[in-house]
Design a protein around this motif. Structure first.
Motif, short mmCIF file in Angstrom:
data_model
loop_
_atom_site.label_atom_id
_atom_site.label_comp_id
_atom_site.label_asym_id
_atom_site.label_seq_id
_atom_site.Cartn_x
_atom_site.Cartn_y
_atom_site.Cartn_z
N MET A 1 0.85 -1.20 0.00
CA MET A 1 0.00 0.00 0.00
C MET A 1 0.88 1.25 0.00
N ALA A 2 0.46 2.26 -0.73
CA ALA A 2 1.20 3.53 -0.77
C ALA A 2 0.28 4.67 -0.35
N ILE A 3 0.89 5.70 0.26
CA ILE A 3 0.14 6.89 0.63
C ILE A 3 0.85 8.11 0.05
N ALA A 4 0.14 9.23 0.03
CA ALA A 4 0.74 10.46 -0.47
C ALA A 4 1.79 10.96 0.51
N LEU A 5 2.90 11.45 -0.04
CA LEU A 5 3.96 11.99 0.80
C LEU A 5 3.45 13.09 1.72
N ASN A 6 2.64 13.99 1.19
CA ASN A 6 2.17 15.11 2.03
C ASN A 6 1.28 14.62 3.16
N THR A 7 0.58 13.50 2.98
CA THR A 7 -0.23 12.93 4.06
C THR A 7 0.66 12.42 5.19
N LEU A 8 1.74 11.75 4.82
CA LEU A 8 2.69 11.25 5.81
C LEU A 8 3.32 12.39 6.59
N VAL A 9 3.76 13.42 5.87
CA VAL A 9 4.42 14.56 6.51
C VAL A 9 3.46 15.29 7.44
N GLU A 10 2.24 15.52 6.98
CA GLU A 10 1.26 16.22 7.82
C GLU A 10 0.98 15.46 9.11
N GLU A 11 0.90 14.14 9.03
CA GLU A 11 0.63 13.35 10.24
C GLU A 11 1.82 13.38 11.19
N ASN A 27 12.32 21.36 11.11
CA ASN A 27 11.73 20.06 11.37
C ASN A 27 10.67 19.75 10.34
N GLY A 28 10.61 18.47 9.94
CA GLY A 28 9.64 18.06 8.95
C GLY A 28 10.33 17.66 7.65
N LEU A 29 9.70 17.97 6.54
CA LEU A 29 10.23 17.59 5.22
C LEU A 29 11.39 18.51 4.86
N GLN A 30 12.59 17.96 4.76
CA GLN A 30 13.78 18.74 4.42
C GLN A 30 14.17 18.60 2.95
N VAL A 31 13.93 17.45 2.37
CA VAL A 31 14.18 17.23 0.95
C VAL A 31 13.00 16.45 0.38
N TYR A 68 19.47 17.91 8.22
CA TYR A 68 20.36 18.90 7.62
C TYR A 68 19.94 20.33 7.96
N PHE A 69 20.71 21.28 7.44
CA PHE A 69 20.40 22.71 7.46
C PHE A 69 20.36 23.30 8.88
N TRP A 70 21.42 23.02 9.64
CA TRP A 70 21.52 23.51 11.01
C TRP A 70 21.89 24.99 11.02
N ASN A 91 17.98 9.74 -6.56
CA ASN A 91 17.16 8.55 -6.28
C ASN A 91 15.72 8.89 -5.91
N ASP A 92 15.38 10.19 -5.93
CA ASP A 92 14.00 10.64 -5.71
C ASP A 92 13.47 10.19 -4.34
N ILE A 93 14.34 10.30 -3.31
CA ILE A 93 13.99 9.91 -1.94
C ILE A 93 13.79 11.15 -1.09
N SER A 94 12.74 11.18 -0.30
CA SER A 94 12.48 12.30 0.61
C SER A 94 13.26 12.12 1.91
N LEU A 95 13.65 13.26 2.50
CA LEU A 95 14.27 13.26 3.82
C LEU A 95 13.35 13.97 4.79
N LEU A 96 12.98 13.27 5.84
CA LEU A 96 12.10 13.79 6.88
C LEU A 96 12.87 13.75 8.19
N ALA A 97 12.99 14.89 8.88
CA ALA A 97 13.84 14.95 10.08
C ALA A 97 13.14 15.71 11.20
N TYR A 98 13.29 15.19 12.42
CA TYR A 98 12.74 15.84 13.61
C TYR A 98 13.79 15.79 14.71
N HIS A 99 14.15 16.96 15.22
CA HIS A 99 15.18 17.06 16.24
C HIS A 99 14.52 17.16 17.63
N LEU A 100 14.35 18.37 18.15
CA LEU A 100 13.77 18.51 19.49
C LEU A 100 12.36 17.91 19.60
N PRO A 101 11.50 18.01 18.58
CA PRO A 101 10.19 17.37 18.71
C PRO A 101 10.28 15.88 18.99
#
Length: 252
Positions: A1-11, A27-31, A68-70, A91-101
């Motif tokens: 099963m696949a979901i939309a990237l923006n749905t994953l990020v929003e959640e 924090n969140g979608l970086q790439v 990234y992007f400190w 490679n068309d891969i998204s980077l999602l990062a969360y530090h203090l959260p």
């Protein structure tokens, strides 16, 4: 099963309450990569080793604690930064990062998850009057010596910790994953028997010795492996997608 990237990020943003936390990086979608997600790879840091392993694992999203992007870093896309970003973009891969959260979350946060690994009962924040101090304080089920507690840390984290052994038995513990050695004064004020974090500074040793508390430095990477795994598991269950944690060993 696949979901939309923006749905994953929003959640993920909603679940971690990321917008309300001031941080040293975005924090969140970086790439941004491909628009749909069926497989997430999680790891502690978006190093080249993790990126390469995620490409091999055919990940759609890489989810990390250290992205990234400190603030204060050179913004030029050269050298190591260029190679990392190129790997994601080619490679068309998204980077999602969360530090203090991801440090402070009450369910999947690094500090709560480490407590579960070490069988510590969470009592509350390390410094209730200062929300920027992200550590916690809690208690062990049974008092133990500093040596025994250090051995528990070693067995769980798979890494020999640095130990400054205090004089008393340990029943009340303060901790902050990662680079939290600067919070030892708050831990001492909270009346703990031991303070645990990832890193150590020269003055940390003196503070522990002169105040009679035990201190354990168990590794920045080692203490922060569990939050991102828990977040990845949550998102995988929520959206019925695949999740794979890849641990790129780091002795620091």
């Amino acid at each position: 099963m696949a979901i939309a990237l923006n749905t994953l990020v929003e959640e993920a943003d909603r679940f971690l309450n990321a917008a309300r936390i001031q941080d040293y990086c975005p924090n969140g979608l970086q790439v941004e990569g491909r628009p749909h997600v069926s497989r997430i790879v999680t790891g502690v840091t978006a190093s080249q080793a993790l990126l390469d392993a995620a490409v091999e694992a055919e990940a759609d999203v890489i989810l990390v604690h250290h992205g990234y992007f400190w603030k204060g870093e050179n913004p030029c896309v050269v050298g190591m930064k260029q190679r990392r970003l190129k790997t994601l973009l080619v490679n068309d891969i998204s980077l999602l990062a969360y530090h203090l959260p991801l440090d402070v979350h009450p369910e999947v946060g690094n500090n709560v998850q480490l407590a579960r690994q070490l069988d510590i009962t969470v009592e509350g924040p390390l410094d209730p009057d200062n929300p920027r101090v992200v550590g916690l304080v809690g208690s062990l089920t049974e008092p133990m010596t500093a040596g025994d507690f250090a051995r528990r840390v070693r067995d769980v984290l798979g890494r020999e910790p640095l130990l400054v052994e205090g004089e008393r038995m340990i029943s009340r513990v303060g901790w902050c994953t990662g680079g939290g050695q600067g919070y030892i004064d708050q831990a001492i004020a909270a009346g703990v028997d031991a303070y645990l974090t990832g890193e150590v500074s020269e003055q940390t040793i003196h503070s522990a010795r002169e105040n009679g508390v035990s201190f354990i430095a168990a590794g920045h990477h080692a203490t922060e492996r569990y939050g991102v795994q828990a977040l990845g598991d949550y998102l995988a269950r929520r959206f019925a997608i695949e999740h794979l944690f890849i641990d790129c060993a780091n002795p620091a």
